[in-house]
Design a protein around this motif. Structure first.
Motif, PDB file in Angstrom:
ATOM      1  N   ALA A  76      10.523 -13.111  -0.709  1.00 35.14           N
ATOM      2  CA  ALA A  76      11.607 -12.633   0.161  1.00 35.14           C
ATOM      3  C   ALA A  76      12.753 -12.035  -0.646  1.00 35.14           C
ATOM      4  N   ASP A  77      12.547 -11.780  -1.926  1.00 37.73           N
ATOM      5  CA  ASP A  77      13.635 -11.397  -2.831  1.00 37.73           C
ATOM      6  C   ASP A  77      13.943  -9.901  -2.861  1.00 37.73           C
ATOM      7  N   PHE A  78      13.466  -9.150  -1.890  1.00 39.57           N
ATOM      8  CA  PHE A  78      13.725  -7.710  -1.856  1.00 39.57           C
ATOM      9  C   PHE A  78      14.664  -7.350  -0.710  1.00 39.57           C
ATOM     10  N   ASP A  79      15.388  -6.269  -0.880  1.00 37.07           N
ATOM     11  CA  ASP A  79      16.168  -5.691   0.211  1.00 37.07           C
ATOM     12  C   ASP A  79      15.206  -4.962   1.142  1.00 37.07           C
ATOM     13  N   GLU A  80      15.225  -5.321   2.406  1.00 39.72           N
ATOM     14  CA  GLU A  80      14.228  -4.787   3.334  1.00 39.72           C
ATOM     15  C   GLU A  80      14.342  -3.281   3.518  1.00 39.72           C
ATOM     16  N   ASP A  81      15.560  -2.751   3.558  1.00 36.43           N
ATOM     17  CA  ASP A  81      15.740  -1.320   3.812  1.00 36.43           C
ATOM     18  C   ASP A  81      15.232  -0.436   2.671  1.00 36.43           C
ATOM     19  N   SER A  82      15.199  -0.979   1.468  1.00 36.40           N
ATOM     20  CA  SER A  82      14.769  -0.164   0.328  1.00 36.40           C
ATOM     21  C   SER A  82      13.275   0.142   0.372  1.00 36.40           C
ATOM     22  N   CYS A  83      12.517  -0.677   1.090  1.00 37.44           N
ATOM     23  CA  CYS A  83      11.070  -0.473   1.206  1.00 37.44           C
ATOM     24  C   CYS A  83      10.626  -1.055   2.541  1.00 37.44           C
ATOM     25  N   LEU A  84      10.717  -0.256   3.588  1.00 39.13           N
ATOM     26  CA  LEU A  84      10.484  -0.738   4.947  1.00 39.13           C
ATOM     27  C   LEU A  84       9.073  -1.280   5.145  1.00 39.13           C
ATOM     28  N   SER A  85       8.103  -0.688   4.458  1.00 43.72           N
ATOM     29  CA  SER A  85       6.713  -1.079   4.681  1.00 43.72           C
ATOM     30  C   SER A  85       6.423  -2.500   4.217  1.00 43.72           C
ATOM     31  N   ARG A  86       7.162  -2.975   3.218  1.00 41.59           N
ATOM     32  CA  ARG A  86       6.857  -4.286   2.642  1.00 41.59           C
ATOM     33  C   ARG A  86       6.881  -5.397   3.700  1.00 41.59           C
ATOM     34  N   TYR A  87       7.925  -5.397   4.515  1.00 38.36           N
ATOM     35  CA  TYR A  87       8.070  -6.462   5.495  1.00 38.36           C
ATOM     36  C   TYR A  87       7.755  -6.027   6.926  1.00 38.36           C
ATOM     37  N   LEU A 311       0.518  -5.679  -3.809  1.00 37.46           N
ATOM     38  CA  LEU A 311       0.952  -4.645  -4.756  1.00 37.46           C
ATOM     39  C   LEU A 311       1.406  -3.340  -4.117  1.00 37.46           C
ATOM     40  N   PHE A 312       0.697  -2.884  -3.091  1.00 43.54           N
ATOM     41  CA  PHE A 312       0.821  -1.492  -2.660  1.00 43.54           C
ATOM     42  C   PHE A 312       1.598  -1.366  -1.348  1.00 43.54           C
ATOM     43  N   HIS A 313       2.883  -1.068  -1.490  1.00 40.91           N
ATOM     44  CA  HIS A 313       3.758  -0.874  -0.335  1.00 40.91           C
ATOM     45  C   HIS A 313       4.246   0.573  -0.334  1.00 40.91           C
TER      46      HIS A 313
END
Length: 543
Positions: A76-87, A311-313
């Motif tokens: 959960a250590d990422f900013d969601e807006d920087s990579c929308l696909s991750r979450y 790995l691949f977002h």
């Protein structure tokens, strides 16, 4: 009106008594409208919240929280807006029956900490690269700190790159190396950073950066060549080794993963890898690796599935392509089918052979309905009609056009409505062109979101898509001698990708021993007629 307002603020009670009945009525109605508007906004927000919850969980149970971390696979250590696909990817998928093991989750968290200690711009990385560019035979015997590295060099098409990067990352997990990826191609335009608080991109100032593109089997530090020429031993450890794991690799190149080779290779600080094949199945031939792999992946056919989702977002630009296409063409359908067609030949008649094969496979396997004949009527007129969306991915638009015309010109025997959609058809592969590669990745991802898939044999594009989606596809046999294969397709038993050009034998086996007989869960691929290797959960006799 301004007089009324001034008088109100001077003495509100006196003011209200002094108003006419008409003005009192207007004030009452206005107040009610304001309150009603507030209630509508509040209700709208609640409705949106519950609707989102229902979409996320694939059911009407909106109280169930969304599992955006995929059972702990993601941090959960990422900013969601920087990579929308991750979450957000869980919004577009059904709940997965394949859960990552707690051992894998723990291993990934440990790796992230290792990467943060050893990644680019750390003191450990600077120390490890300090003398790398110098031809010092004693370099590996010098103190280079706790960190060892494996550098992935991008070669061939995007499907190959994704499969090989997953393979290299798994090897890094098994050997406690740090993965760094060649950024001279368009990797950062396609994927977000997968590890928090650090980068997986190989810095452009890497001492060997200007050399690695030229590495091949003839390179003096190629491991297979050194093994063949007997120029490597445990007393003379080079500062780096090049691993050549391509379709033209020799067995000496392919056997790098064996236990006896690892004893020496573990002492080498830097490994440089070029690969265009999914070499994960062969890692299970090493008994030490196999013990660890069984703990990481109790369900053996989920290796790529879990690694790829970790790995691949896709970057926000690619994710936008995915979501816009999905919302426009797939979201409304009762059922979705993905068809991926790789063209292996341009000779006359080939297109029609493959078209016949697609129709034969999809109708025989009841993936698409047949057409009503002129003499017959639609059979199931009593039930409600289903909308089936067909996503076609191919360099050539002819296949989707033919399917579209077929289902437009005549009704289906079931009464179902068939919509056919192809995002692009560029006719020529244009690897390393940014927009082309972004479209390719978006189409792979879209294909992985369908309910069922039909893919071409030997296609790395197709392997990535169905494995990412956790799907067991129908595999279209490759046409031979100018004929449509009969049967046209076969259902995959395992959702793992195929290692197309594996070694001929295992680590401890004689050279004449078939590598598909080394361990019971590594067998030949379903689509290659007794060739290739892939992982299976079951241990039945070979198909």
């Amino acid at each position: 009106m301004s007089v009324y307002i001034i008088n109100y603020f001077k003495s509100p009670i006196k003011f209200l008594w002094g108003l006419s009945m008409k003005m009192k009525l207007l004030l009452t109605v206005g107040t009610c409208l304001v309150l009603w508007s507030v209630m509508l906004v509040s209700f709208s927000n609640v409705f949106k919240h519950h609707l989102l919850g229902a979409i996320v969980n694939g059911s009407n149970d909106s109280d169930k929280p969304r599992d955006k971390l995929l059972e702990g696979l993601l941090t959960a250590d990422f900013d969601e807006d920087s990579c929308l696909s991750r979450y957000q990817s869980s919004l577009y998928r059904k709940p997965s029956p394949y859960k990552p093991s707690q051992y894998l989750v723990s291993k990934l968290r440990s790796y992230e900490k290792l990467h943060q200690r050893c990644g680019p711009d750390t003191e450990a990385y600077k120390q490890a690269t300090k003398n790398l560019g110098h031809d010092d035979e004693n370099y590996a015997n010098k103190s280079v700190g706790e960190c060892k590295y494996i550098v992935w060099v991008a070669v061939y098409g995007l499907g190959n790159r994704i499969l090989t990067l997953a393979s290299v990352f798994l090897y890094a997990l098994l050997t406690e190396r740090v993965v760094l990826v060649d950024q001279s191609k368009d990797i950062s335009d396609l994927f977000c950073e997968p590890f928090p608080g650090t980068s997986w991109l190989l810095p452009n100032e890497f001492p060997l950066m200007n050399q690695i593109d030229g590495y091949d089997k003839g390179y003096s530090r190629c491991y297979g060549t050194m093994l063949k020429n007997q120029t490597i031993n445990s007393t003379s450890i080079p500062p780096h080794l090049y691993l050549h794991i391509l379709h033209d690799s020799r067995d000496e190149d392919k056997m790098f993963f064996c236990q006896k080779d690892q004893t020496m290779m573990n002492k080498v600080p830097w490994l440089i890898v070029k690969a265009n094949v999914y070499f994960v199945p062969s890692l299970w031939f090493n008994p030490t690796f196999q013990t660890e792999l069984m703990k990481l992946f109790p369900q053996k056919e989920t290796v790529f599935y879990h690694l790829a989702r970790y790995l691949f977002h896709p970057t926000n630009q690619v994710w936008g392509m995915v979501t816009r296409s999905y919302d426009a063409y797939l979201s409304r359908a009762d059922e979705t089918l993905g068809i991926q067609v790789r063209v292996f030949s341009r000779r006359a008649g080939y297109l029609q052979h493959v078209m016949n094969q697609i129709v034969a496979c999809t109708q025989r396997e009841k993936l698409l309905p047949g057409l009503a004949t002129h003499e017959s009527q639609v059979t199931n007129t009593s039930r409600s009609k289903k909308l089936k969306a067909v996503l076609v991915t191919s360099l050539y638009p002819e296949y989707s056009n033919n399917l579209k015309n077929m289902y437009w010109e005549r009704p289906t025997s079931t009464g179902d409505i068939i919509e056919v959609y192809q995002p692009s058809g560029e006719r020529f592969q244009q690897t390393d062109k940014k927009l082309h590669d972004q479209k390719v990745l978006a189409e792979m991802y879209l294909l992985s979101l369908t309910d069922n898939t039909v893919i071409s044999a030997r296609s790395t594009f197709g392997y990535v898509a169905h494995s990412l989606g956790g799907l067991k596809p129908w595999l279209l046999y490759q046409p031979t001698r100018g004929k449509t294969p009969d049967p046209p397709c076969v259902r995959a038993v395992s959702m793992e990708p195929c290692f197309l050009t594996p070694p001929t034998h295992g680590c401890g086996a004689k050279k004449r021993t078939n590598s598909a007989k080394v361990v019971p869960f590594v067998r030949h691929c379903e689509d290659l007629w007794h060739d290739g290797l892939k992982l299976f959960d079951d241990t039945k006799d070979e198909l």
